[in-house]
Design a protein around this motif. Structure first.
Motif, mmCIF file in Angstrom:
data_model
loop_
_atom_site.group_PDB
_atom_site.id
_atom_site.type_symbol
_atom_site.label_atom_id
_atom_site.label_comp_id
_atom_site.label_asym_id
_atom_site.label_seq_id
_atom_site.Cartn_x
_atom_site.Cartn_y
_atom_site.Cartn_z
ATOM 1 N N ILE A 421 -31.726 -44.464 30.702
ATOM 2 C CA ILE A 421 -31.308 -44.731 29.448
ATOM 3 C C ILE A 421 -29.740 -44.173 29.086
ATOM 4 O O ILE A 421 -29.360 -44.324 28.244
ATOM 5 C CB ILE A 421 -32.511 -44.209 28.369
ATOM 6 N N LYS A 422 -29.468 -43.160 29.962
ATOM 7 C CA LYS A 422 -28.201 -42.661 29.780
ATOM 8 C C LYS A 422 -27.188 -43.251 30.829
ATOM 9 O O LYS A 422 -25.910 -42.669 30.706
ATOM 10 C CB LYS A 422 -28.002 -41.062 29.735
ATOM 11 N N LEU A 423 -27.556 -44.099 31.443
ATOM 12 C CA LEU A 423 -26.663 -44.480 32.542
ATOM 13 C C LEU A 423 -25.338 -45.304 31.840
ATOM 14 O O LEU A 423 -24.415 -45.324 32.318
ATOM 15 C CB LEU A 423 -27.608 -45.576 33.356
ATOM 16 N N GLU A 424 -25.687 -46.318 30.863
ATOM 17 C CA GLU A 424 -24.635 -47.009 30.049
ATOM 18 C C GLU A 424 -23.451 -46.099 29.703
ATOM 19 O O GLU A 424 -22.241 -46.393 29.818
ATOM 20 C CB GLU A 424 -25.255 -47.982 29.031
ATOM 21 N N GLN A 428 -19.348 -46.103 30.799
ATOM 22 C CA GLN A 428 -18.508 -46.253 30.043
ATOM 23 C C GLN A 428 -17.527 -44.801 30.108
ATOM 24 O O GLN A 428 -16.117 -45.203 30.162
ATOM 25 C CB GLN A 428 -18.765 -46.412 28.603
ATOM 26 N N LYS A 429 -17.766 -43.808 30.152
ATOM 27 C CA LYS A 429 -17.093 -42.496 30.338
ATOM 28 C C LYS A 429 -16.339 -42.563 31.624
ATOM 29 O O LYS A 429 -15.078 -42.323 31.582
ATOM 30 C CB LYS A 429 -18.016 -41.257 30.288
ATOM 31 N N GLU A 432 -13.625 -45.120 31.749
ATOM 32 C CA GLU A 432 -12.407 -45.041 30.816
ATOM 33 C C GLU A 432 -11.312 -43.873 31.323
ATOM 34 O O GLU A 432 -10.266 -43.886 31.050
ATOM 35 C CB GLU A 432 -13.060 -44.346 29.346
ATOM 36 N N ILE A 433 -12.154 -42.860 32.049
ATOM 37 C CA ILE A 433 -11.283 -41.863 32.656
ATOM 38 C C ILE A 433 -10.416 -42.753 34.046
ATOM 39 O O ILE A 433 -9.349 -42.475 34.030
ATOM 40 C CB ILE A 433 -12.155 -41.100 33.394
ATOM 41 N N ALA A 434 -10.855 -43.472 34.637
ATOM 42 C CA ALA A 434 -10.299 -44.007 35.892
ATOM 43 C C ALA A 434 -9.410 -45.258 35.571
ATOM 44 O O ALA A 434 -8.439 -45.360 36.216
ATOM 45 C CB ALA A 434 -11.308 -44.451 36.895
#
Length: 440
Positions: A421-424, A428-429, A432-434
């Motif tokens: 449930i926290k995979l999305e 996204q994090k 956005e970093i790479a």
């Protein structure tokens, strides 16, 4: 190693050719169709047989092809494979590759091929054998145009360029060609553009390509053409350290007695010493149009210049001087970018940009430690991204997540401790970093 092969024969033919003899025999008709044949010392009767067989195979297979305009037909036998490449209606290339015996007549299974690959991207969209004959022709047409007089010399150099050991080549090599980019800022990019504009004013330079220590820096040509030059100079074994004595260990030293640029190397720094005496410009062909190519190599900074045919090479002394004055400054800036880019990545990813052929593999991924199942998972996700923009799978205690935006693809490898449930949120994090601004 699996999928090693040697080149047994390659020839070109024109099925539309008409003999000059007003009453041609069947042999005259076959001879007129043959444009070139390697090995050239093969007896004429064998050449006729092979040409007729190649034409017959293509006509026969075309009757059953879903695509009536198909460019390729491939026939797999127990110990050899025949590939026919239709470049245009009046030009076909036929190639015979000899390989290890297969237990049965069958197309090679992708999963076995994939286990041999130590890079991620290897042109999955292309059939493996087609990449070989396509590479053969792209290099030939770039460096020789349609002059077939030096076919034996070219084939020997092409094999040397692409072989791992002696005469042996491998399918993997022809399917893992990409450009490794250095991250440049706008200021350095403008500096390179200014250098190109200055050279254009000095000597009417048409195009410029720049590489530095294994990285693709700049090109005014389409990236697929830049990739040909990259593979020619570096894919064939020229060391990125670019010390001339090491370069010449792989490339024939240019002696000024001929004008072909394939597998010969002319460093234009010689102009600073010799002033252009006894130096002839080297030829290439862009879309069949003859051009001259000049190369400048210093400190791993390789500049390739393409111009209209040059009558007086001495005038390019000012071009070499201009590059020489800017090389040290540009290299110092590039070193800073490359040093900054060596930092350890925070997570595991594989990135490929189909628009500019760029690729990047996370420093945390060690390919020699990936299991066959993990390799197959990467392959499967990459292929499925052709039909969808998101793929999520679990394998070996890790999440394999593939995401795509237009022609940009990223596969993330995330520990399975991250809840589904926290995979999305995690995806996204990471993106956005790479890859800021590239994915949503």
């Amino acid at each position: 190693m699996e999928f090693d092969f040697t080149l047994r024969a390659v020839f070109g033919f024109n099925p539309q050719a008409i003999p000059k003899n007003p009453k041609p025999s069947e042999q005259d008709q076959q001879d007129a169709k043959l444009l070139f044949y390697y090995p050239s010392q093969q007896n004429q009767e064998e050449k006729r047989i092979q040409t007729g067989m190649a034409e017959g195979i293509f006509i026969f297979c075309s009757q059953f092809a879903e695509d009536a305009g198909a460019q390729f037909e491939t026939v797999h036998l127990e110990s050899q494979t025949h590939i026919i490449y239709r470049i245009r209606p009046d030009l076909f290339i036929f190639m015979t590759l000899k390989h290890a015996n297969f237990s049965k007549v069958a197309v090679i299974q992708d999963e076995y091929f994939y286990q041999e690959c130590h890079k991620f991207h290897f042109g999955i969209q292309q059939k493996h054998y087609e990449a070989v004959v396509r590479n053969f022709w792209e290099f030939y047409s770039l460096y020789y145009g349609e002059n077939y007089e030096d076919i034996d010399s070219y084939v020997a150099k092409w094999i040397n360029c692409n072989s791992r050991t002696q005469q042996t080549m491998n399918l993997v090599y022809f399917n893992c060609q990409s450009l490794r980019y250095a991250g440049l800022d706008g200021q350095l990019f403008l500096t390179l553009q200014y250098l190109f504009s200055m050279l254009q004013q000095i000597a009417q330079i048409d195009d410029i390509i720049i590489f530095y220590l294994g990285y693709f820096i700049y090109s005014s040509l389409p990236h697929k053409q830049a990739l040909l030059f990259r593979e020619h100079y570096y894919g064939s074994g020229m060391p990125w350290s670019a010390q001339e004595q090491k370069v010449q260990s792989k490339f024939q030293q240019y002696d000024g007695t001929h004008d072909n640029a394939f597998m010969t190397f002319l460093n234009m720094r010689q102009l600073l010493k010799e002033g252009g005496n006894n130096i002839r410009p080297q030829k290439i062909y862009q879309n069949g149009v003859e051009k001259n190519v000049f190369t400048y190599l210093e400190r791993g900074f390789l500049t390739i210049l393409i111009t209209e045919p040059v009558k007086e090479i001495g005038r390019y002394l000012s071009v070499v001087t201009a590059i020489n004055k800017n090389t040290e400054k540009i290299c110092q800036k590039l070193d800073l970018f490359l040093d900054n880019g060596q930092k350890q990545d925070q997570f595991k990813f594989i990135y490929f940009n189909g628009m500019n052929l760029a690729y990047k593999i996370s420093s945390q991924i060690l390919f020699n430690k990936l299991t066959p199942n993990e390799f197959r998972m990467l392959y499967s996700i990459y292929e499925k991204l052709n039909q969808t923009n998101l793929q999520v799978h679990r394998c070996g205690g890790q999440w394999f997540v593939g995401t795509k935006m237009i022609d940009k693809r990223v596969i993330l490898i995330i520990p399975s401790t991250v809840q589904l449930i926290k995979l999305e949120e995690e995806i996204q994090k990471m993106t956005e970093i790479a890859f800021p601004g590239s994915f949503v």
